[in-house]
Design a protein around this motif. Structure first.
Motif, PDB file in Angstrom:
ATOM      1  N   TRP A 122      -7.755  63.913 126.364  1.00  0.00           N
ATOM      2  CA  TRP A 122      -7.483  62.571 125.560  1.00  0.00           C
ATOM      3  C   TRP A 122      -5.698  62.418 125.271  1.00  0.00           C
ATOM      4  O   TRP A 122      -5.462  61.478 124.591  1.00  0.00           O
ATOM      5  N   ASN A 123      -5.123  63.460 125.549  1.00  0.00           N
ATOM      6  CA  ASN A 123      -3.600  63.352 125.042  1.00  0.00           C
ATOM      7  C   ASN A 123      -2.951  62.560 126.196  1.00  0.00           C
ATOM      8  O   ASN A 123      -2.712  63.227 127.513  1.00  0.00           O
ATOM      9  N   SER A 124      -2.524  61.138 126.045  1.00  0.00           N
ATOM     10  CA  SER A 124      -1.984  60.596 126.969  1.00  0.00           C
ATOM     11  C   SER A 124      -0.712  60.942 127.409  1.00  0.00           C
ATOM     12  O   SER A 124      -0.030  60.590 128.497  1.00  0.00           O
ATOM     13  N   TYR A 125      -0.080  61.882 126.794  1.00  0.00           N
ATOM     14  CA  TYR A 125       1.554  62.535 127.194  1.00  0.00           C
ATOM     15  C   TYR A 125       1.302  63.833 127.462  1.00  0.00           C
ATOM     16  O   TYR A 125       2.376  64.558 128.088  1.00  0.00           O
ATOM     17  N   GLY A 126       0.056  64.515 127.606  1.00  0.00           N
ATOM     18  CA  GLY A 126      -0.024  65.840 128.119  1.00  0.00           C
ATOM     19  C   GLY A 126      -0.560  65.819 129.603  1.00  0.00           C
ATOM     20  O   GLY A 126      -0.756  64.876 130.424  1.00  0.00           O
ATOM     21  N   ASP A 127      -0.434  67.162 130.376  1.00  0.00           N
ATOM     22  CA  ASP A 127      -0.700  67.196 131.717  1.00  0.00           C
ATOM     23  C   ASP A 127      -2.052  66.860 132.251  1.00  0.00           C
ATOM     24  O   ASP A 127      -2.243  66.594 133.265  1.00  0.00           O
ATOM     25  N   TYR A 128      -3.005  66.727 131.244  1.00  0.00           N
ATOM     26  CA  TYR A 128      -4.179  66.690 131.543  1.00  0.00           C
ATOM     27  C   TYR A 128      -4.947  65.394 131.068  1.00  0.00           C
ATOM     28  O   TYR A 128      -6.010  65.082 131.178  1.00  0.00           O
ATOM     29  N   GLY A 129      -4.118  64.535 130.441  1.00  0.00           N
ATOM     30  CA  GLY A 129      -4.486  63.300 130.009  1.00  0.00           C
ATOM     31  C   GLY A 129      -3.628  62.093 130.412  1.00  0.00           C
ATOM     32  O   GLY A 129      -4.005  60.793 130.113  1.00  0.00           O
ATOM     33  N   SER A 130      -2.275  62.399 130.860  1.00  0.00           N
ATOM     34  CA  SER A 130      -1.318  61.219 131.284  1.00  0.00           C
ATOM     35  C   SER A 130      -1.825  60.491 132.552  1.00  0.00           C
ATOM     36  O   SER A 130      -2.411  61.168 133.572  1.00  0.00           O
ATOM     37  N   GLU A 131      -1.651  59.364 132.457  1.00  0.00           N
ATOM     38  CA  GLU A 131      -1.870  58.566 133.826  1.00  0.00           C
ATOM     39  C   GLU A 131      -0.698  58.741 135.100  1.00  0.00           C
ATOM     40  O   GLU A 131      -0.952  58.379 136.028  1.00  0.00           O
ATOM     41  N   TYR A 132       0.046  59.643 134.776  1.00  0.00           N
ATOM     42  CA  TYR A 132       1.294  60.098 135.573  1.00  0.00           C
ATOM     43  C   TYR A 132       1.139  61.425 135.900  1.00  0.00           C
ATOM     44  O   TYR A 132       1.777  61.763 136.989  1.00  0.00           O
ATOM     45  N   SER A 133       0.494  62.344 135.571  1.00  0.00           N
ATOM     46  CA  SER A 133       0.253  63.753 135.744  1.00  0.00           C
ATOM     47  C   SER A 133      -0.525  63.994 137.023  1.00  0.00           C
ATOM     48  O   SER A 133      -1.639  63.467 137.033  1.00  0.00           O
ATOM     49  N   SER A 134      -0.093  64.977 137.998  1.00  0.00           N
ATOM     50  CA  SER A 134      -0.874  65.212 139.112  1.00  0.00           C
ATOM     51  C   SER A 134      -2.174  66.138 138.830  1.00  0.00           C
ATOM     52  O   SER A 134      -2.995  66.476 139.727  1.00  0.00           O
ATOM     53  N   THR A 135      -2.223  66.555 137.347  1.00  0.00           N
ATOM     54  CA  THR A 135      -3.518  67.355 137.258  1.00  0.00           C
ATOM     55  C   THR A 135      -4.462  66.462 136.184  1.00  0.00           C
ATOM     56  O   THR A 135      -5.032  67.084 135.619  1.00  0.00           O
ATOM     57  N   SER A 136      -4.099  65.269 136.067  1.00  0.00           N
ATOM     58  CA  SER A 136      -4.951  64.456 135.007  1.00  0.00           C
ATOM     59  C   SER A 136      -6.050  63.791 135.730  1.00  0.00           C
ATOM     60  O   SER A 136      -5.789  63.101 136.781  1.00  0.00           O
ATOM     61  N   PRO A 137      -7.335  63.645 135.078  1.00  0.00           N
ATOM     62  CA  PRO A 137      -8.212  62.724 135.689  1.00  0.00           C
ATOM     63  C   PRO A 137      -7.862  61.502 135.744  1.00  0.00           C
ATOM     64  O   PRO A 137      -8.561  60.563 136.635  1.00  0.00           O
ATOM     65  N   PHE A 138      -6.958  60.992 134.788  1.00  0.00           N
ATOM     66  CA  PHE A 138      -6.694  59.518 134.773  1.00  0.00           C
ATOM     67  C   PHE A 138      -5.492  59.106 135.730  1.00  0.00           C
ATOM     68  O   PHE A 138      -5.198  57.965 135.540  1.00  0.00           O
ATOM     69  N   ASN A 139      -4.956  59.798 136.424  1.00  0.00           N
ATOM     70  CA  ASN A 139      -3.855  59.433 137.317  1.00  0.00           C
ATOM     71  C   ASN A 139      -4.700  59.124 138.732  1.00  0.00           C
ATOM     72  O   ASN A 139      -5.163  60.223 139.404  1.00  0.00           O
ATOM     73  N   PRO A 140      -4.780  57.791 139.410  1.00  0.00           N
ATOM     74  CA  PRO A 140      -5.776  57.748 140.481  1.00  0.00           C
ATOM     75  C   PRO A 140      -5.191  58.243 141.598  1.00  0.00           C
ATOM     76  O   PRO A 140      -5.634  58.258 142.672  1.00  0.00           O
ATOM     77  N   TYR A 141      -3.811  58.783 141.590  1.00  0.00           N
ATOM     78  CA  TYR A 141      -2.960  59.353 142.747  1.00  0.00           C
ATOM     79  C   TYR A 141      -2.745  60.917 142.489  1.00  0.00           C
ATOM     80  O   TYR A 141      -2.448  61.533 143.305  1.00  0.00           O
ATOM     81  N   ALA A 142      -3.728  61.675 141.534  1.00  0.00           N
ATOM     82  CA  ALA A 142      -3.374  62.920 141.270  1.00  0.00           C
ATOM     83  C   ALA A 142      -3.726  63.830 142.529  1.00  0.00           C
ATOM     84  O   ALA A 142      -4.813  63.739 142.948  1.00  0.00           O
ATOM     85  N   GLY A 143      -2.929  64.730 142.731  1.00  0.00           N
ATOM     86  CA  GLY A 143      -3.066  65.749 143.582  1.00  0.00           C
ATOM     87  C   GLY A 143      -3.889  66.848 143.525  1.00  0.00           C
ATOM     88  O   GLY A 143      -4.837  67.360 144.227  1.00  0.00           O
ATOM     89  N   ASP A 144      -4.159  67.153 142.248  1.00  0.00           N
ATOM     90  CA  ASP A 144      -4.718  68.210 141.575  1.00  0.00           C
ATOM     91  C   ASP A 144      -5.929  67.831 140.174  1.00  0.00           C
ATOM     92  O   ASP A 144      -5.541  68.378 139.206  1.00  0.00           O
ATOM     93  N   PRO A 145      -6.796  66.993 140.562  1.00  0.00           N
ATOM     94  CA  PRO A 145      -7.748  66.279 139.418  1.00  0.00           C
ATOM     95  C   PRO A 145      -8.578  67.568 138.934  1.00  0.00           C
ATOM     96  O   PRO A 145      -8.772  68.442 139.704  1.00  0.00           O
ATOM     97  N   PRO A 146      -8.879  67.521 137.850  1.00  0.00           N
ATOM     98  CA  PRO A 146      -9.595  68.765 137.298  1.00  0.00           C
ATOM     99  C   PRO A 146     -11.148  68.546 137.960  1.00  0.00           C
ATOM    100  O   PRO A 146     -11.547  67.710 138.593  1.00  0.00           O
ATOM    101  N   VAL A 147     -11.865  69.666 137.750  1.00  0.00           N
ATOM    102  CA  VAL A 147     -13.117  69.774 138.241  1.00  0.00           C
ATOM    103  C   VAL A 147     -14.188  69.805 137.324  1.00  0.00           C
ATOM    104  O   VAL A 147     -13.882  70.566 136.208  1.00  0.00           O
TER     105      VAL A 147
END
Length: 139
Positions: free
Chosen positions: A64-89
């Motif tokens: 839920w942290n929109s500025y963090g690695d796991y919540g940002s729409e721009y992070s490659s490890t975020s579920p909310f980045n449609p282009y994430a290379g490494d989304p969570p499992v």
């Protein structure tokens, strides 16, 4: 009013998978614990516990942290980045794989159960009031 009706229709068919807890792991090697996806809001590991590590919109390990690695729409490890290379499992306690937790509709191994789909659709609203959304989804 129209949005509320749509939300209620989407949420009406949600399941918490009985007693099977589903956990989110992120990072490039999926070795960072990000919380329990369907645990109740009093559980310390729940993404629905707004006062806990994984439910806080300010914690680095929270989706839920929109500025963090796991919540940002721009992070490659975020579920909310449609282009994430490494989304969570999403996995259960036995390591059963439920899919990648990602808004990317083209990921063929995307988690597509109703709770995940609801989060994908409303994550930007959920992060503003996790407790309210917990009640909408699970009660």
């Amino acid at each position: 009013m129209k949005v509320i009706l749509i939300v209620l229709l989407v949420l009406s068919g949600l399941t918490t998978f009985g007693q099977q807890a589903l956990h989110i792991y992120g990072g490039k090697g999926h070795d960072v614990y990000l919380g329990c996806l369907n645990c109740d809001n009093y559980n310390a590991n729940s993404v629905w516990n707004a006062y806990g590590t994984y439910g806080s919109r300010y914690n680095a390990k929270s989706i839920w942290n929109s500025y963090g690695d796991y919540g940002s729409e721009y992070s490659s490890t975020s579920p909310f980045n449609p282009y994430a290379g490494d989304p969570p499992v999403v996995v259960d306690k036995d390591g059963g794989f439920y899919g990648y937790f990602t808004v990317n509709e083209y990921n063929d191994k995307r988690a597509n159960f109703k709770l995940a789909l609801t989060i994908y659709k409303f994550y930007d609203l959920i992060r503003d009031d996790v407790a309210k959304w917990y009640d909408k989804i699970f009660r």
